[in-house]
Design an enzyme around this catalytic site. Sequence first.
Site, PDB file in Angstrom:
ATOM      1  N   GLU A  56       2.118  10.424 -14.007  1.00 27.55           N
ATOM      2  CA  GLU A  56       0.665   9.888 -13.989  1.00 27.55           C
ATOM      3  C   GLU A  56      -0.047  11.147 -13.304  1.00 27.55           C
ATOM      4  OE1 GLU A  56       1.631   5.279 -13.267  1.00 27.55           O
ATOM      5  OE2 GLU A  56       1.813   6.673 -11.493  1.00 27.55           O
ATOM      6  N   LYS A  69      -3.900  13.337  -7.941  1.00 24.71           N
ATOM      7  CA  LYS A  69      -2.700  13.459  -7.794  1.00 24.71           C
ATOM      8  C   LYS A  69      -1.700  13.405  -9.107  1.00 24.71           C
ATOM      9  CE  LYS A  69      -0.427   9.916  -5.602  1.00 24.71           C
ATOM     10  NZ  LYS A  69       0.269   9.142  -4.943  1.00 24.71           N
ATOM     11  N   THR A  84      13.424   9.997  -6.687  1.00 24.69           N
ATOM     12  CA  THR A  84      12.777   8.977  -7.672  1.00 24.69           C
ATOM     13  C   THR A  84      11.389   9.214  -8.057  1.00 24.69           C
ATOM     14  OG1 THR A  84      14.224   7.072  -6.775  1.00 24.69           O
ATOM     15  CG2 THR A  84      12.225   6.270  -8.236  1.00 24.69           C
ATOM     16  N   ASP A 161      18.932  -4.734   2.069  1.00 23.25           N
ATOM     17  CA  ASP A 161      18.982  -4.189   0.808  1.00 23.25           C
ATOM     18  C   ASP A 161      20.337  -4.362   0.255  1.00 23.25           C
ATOM     19  OD1 ASP A 161      17.732  -1.097  -0.197  1.00 23.25           O
ATOM     20  OD2 ASP A 161      19.340  -1.799  -1.200  1.00 23.25           O
ATOM     21  N   GLY A 228       6.900  -2.540  -4.058  1.00 29.14           N
ATOM     22  CA  GLY A 228       7.603  -1.974  -5.032  1.00 29.14           C
ATOM     23  C   GLY A 228       7.163  -2.228  -6.522  1.00 29.14           C
ATOM     24  N   GLY A 229       6.440  -3.285  -6.693  1.00 30.88           N
ATOM     25  CA  GLY A 229       5.842  -3.518  -8.068  1.00 30.88           C
ATOM     26  C   GLY A 229       4.741  -2.779  -8.368  1.00 30.88           C
ATOM     27  N   ASP A 230       4.736  -1.711  -8.974  1.00 26.34           N
ATOM     28  CA  ASP A 230       3.858  -1.028  -9.117  1.00 26.34           C
ATOM     29  C   ASP A 230       3.391  -0.203 -10.491  1.00 26.34           C
ATOM     30  OD1 ASP A 230       5.927   0.727  -9.008  1.00 26.34           O
ATOM     31  OD2 ASP A 230       5.356   2.273  -7.633  1.00 26.34           O
ATOM     32  N   SER A 297      -0.107  -3.945  -3.614  1.00 22.72           N
ATOM     33  CA  SER A 297      -0.394  -2.733  -3.487  1.00 22.72           C
ATOM     34  C   SER A 297       0.281  -2.015  -4.769  1.00 22.72           C
ATOM     35  CB  SER A 297       0.221  -2.149  -2.097  1.00 22.72           C
ATOM     36  OG  SER A 297       0.092  -0.659  -2.295  1.00 22.72           O
TER      37      SER A 297
END
Lengths: 354, 354
Positions: A56, A69, A84, A161, A228-230, A297
């Site tokens: 991206e 970025k 990652t 986790d 984490g959902g992005d 976020s």
Amino acid sequence: MVHYIGTERLRELVSRVGCGRFIEELAAEIAADYQRWNEFEKSARLASHSTVGVIELMPTTDGKLYSFKYVNGHPKNTAQGLLTVTAFGVLADVSTGYPLLLSEMTFVTALRTAAICALAARHMARAGSRSMALIGNGAQSEFQAIAFHQLLGIRELRLYDTDSRATAKLIRNLARLQLQDLTVIRCGSTAEAVCGADIVTTVTADKCNATVLTPEMIEPGMHINGVGGDCPGKTELHGDILLRPDARIVVEYEPQARVEGEIQQLNGAGRVTELAQVLLGKQSARATELEVTIFDSVGFALTDFSSLRYLHRLNSEQPDGGQRIDLIPEPDDPKDLFAGLTPQTSRLRRRRTA
Amino acid sequence: MVHYIGTERLRELVSRVGCGRFIEELAAEIAADYQRWNEFEKSARLASHSTVGVIELMPTTDGKLYSFKYVNGHPKNTAQGLLTVTAFGVLADVSTGYPLLLSEMTFVTALRTAAICALAARHMARAGSRSMALIGNGAQSEFQAIAFHQLLGIRELRLYDTDSRATAKLIRNLARLQLQDLTVIRCGSTAEAVCGADIVTTVTADKCNATVLTPEMIEPGMHINGVGGDCPGKTELHGDILLRPDARIVVEYEPQARVEGEIQQLNGAGRVTELAQVLLGKQSARATELEVTIFDSVGFALTDFSSLRYLHRLNSEQPDGGQRIDLIPEPDDPKDLFAGLTPQTSRLRRRRTA
């Protein structure tokens, strides 16, 4: 010459300032920029998807400075010993178009994500929040832990986790930091970690529609920090949590969050508030102690803009001034680019060599 | 570590290969990529306009490699001793998202623009073209001159610029190059330069709708290589030239050319051909000796992709292998980003310093 902050230089800068204070200063910089929200040119990021990940570009500008970025997300990279997420960014001068700074942003992305999450939580979590569940103990978890310890006064961390080695790593790193008055509790499940927490941070990495948090886990008054959902198809919260009548959802930038955030599950429905409105005091993120607040976020270009400007200032303020690289030519005559490419000295040198 | 080609390294590479051969090899690389046109993810560039210029990001990918270029255009920069156009770019691996190469592209943009223009002209200009008018003798003019000398066999250059110092500079630089059998003629006007030329290259810089070429200048069979008109409101040809019934217009990528090229004046009307179709032999760019052909070049991301891949290979093939920079962290454990930011050795070092 363009200023350059590589990973070694970033380590030096963070080490000089201290990680907690670095995140706190970053949060202040981010808050200042979100409070002048309307001055920025905003767009959803430009994503190139493949079967294994995404690359991206995230640009923005306030008309004086421009930043972008580059960031990738490749969940399977770790299997071959790679990260990652990697990133780098550039800050440029709008009046000349010249880049000012090229910086690593792999570390910075983790730092700034933690900074904006803690910043949002200061306005959204109940006053006096002291306990946080941290679900997902991977690459970003230490940064979230430090930010919430430093900016919110979190003193109890409840960890879980699916990979117990990740939790062990987080505990080891936190122990090294010797954060003041911090109690770390290792939990056997997400439900156990979440139970009784004031704040729940989810920062898992799988690229799928996961349901890390389910409705029965959520207690009145909790603040959910969903990190984490992005991206499209990558969520962490059960959709019913978003549909709670008492839920207040805050996002960075609504058009992007609708596509990439937890709220992609709402298919355009439901009311959300942009963080800028909360920071400007135009909208409240929490009216009562019993509401559930959710910071959805996904990461926004403006946060990177603030980070790059902060880094540029911090780097320039150091006595050594930092490194510069020859990314842009500096010809004697700007109308004579060609002479800059083939200076007579190097022609002579070549002749001598020949 | 990411490979780095700064301006000094690029000078070395061009000097080792020779400028003419460098452009020729670049043109071959570009031709090969345009012939697999459908394999690429294409989009118009992402532009951020200000009152004094524009900053653009130009990404593309073939599913194996990804590239983007950052480029600005600020016509007034030269007044303060700065370049009008600067650029840099990145080549990345789609399978990991990791950047492979960061390269200067200010010089490369001029080189690749000349390369694709000469490539197009080989398919569009009349066979045996020997004379070229070069209108606009600024930063890009030498590159066009070298490319057309090398790839098309141009042996007469007819120069004109409203700024006579620009022409003097071009003549000086061309003299230094000692290009084989080249005659350079300084003309007193655009009309004089164009008169009798086989090819007319316009490469002027003003950000306005200029009419560098007017209809009465155009002779049957001419090939027009329109380089300077490359963003909304910035054109060089009188609209009537585009409307000639015998005109054949070729562009790099139609959706972008409609917005940024000379053909923005057509408001969506008229038929144009994409260069890829010509290179693939699916469409002809010239049917007779009398048609007027126009290459309406605005610069496209795929050309930069080809350039970065060529540079990456060329750089890696050198005995010295080139420089690398620490743009991306290389932690011992990719799941432990935090330990990479705060290695115990540097913690120890800090303690000792304190």
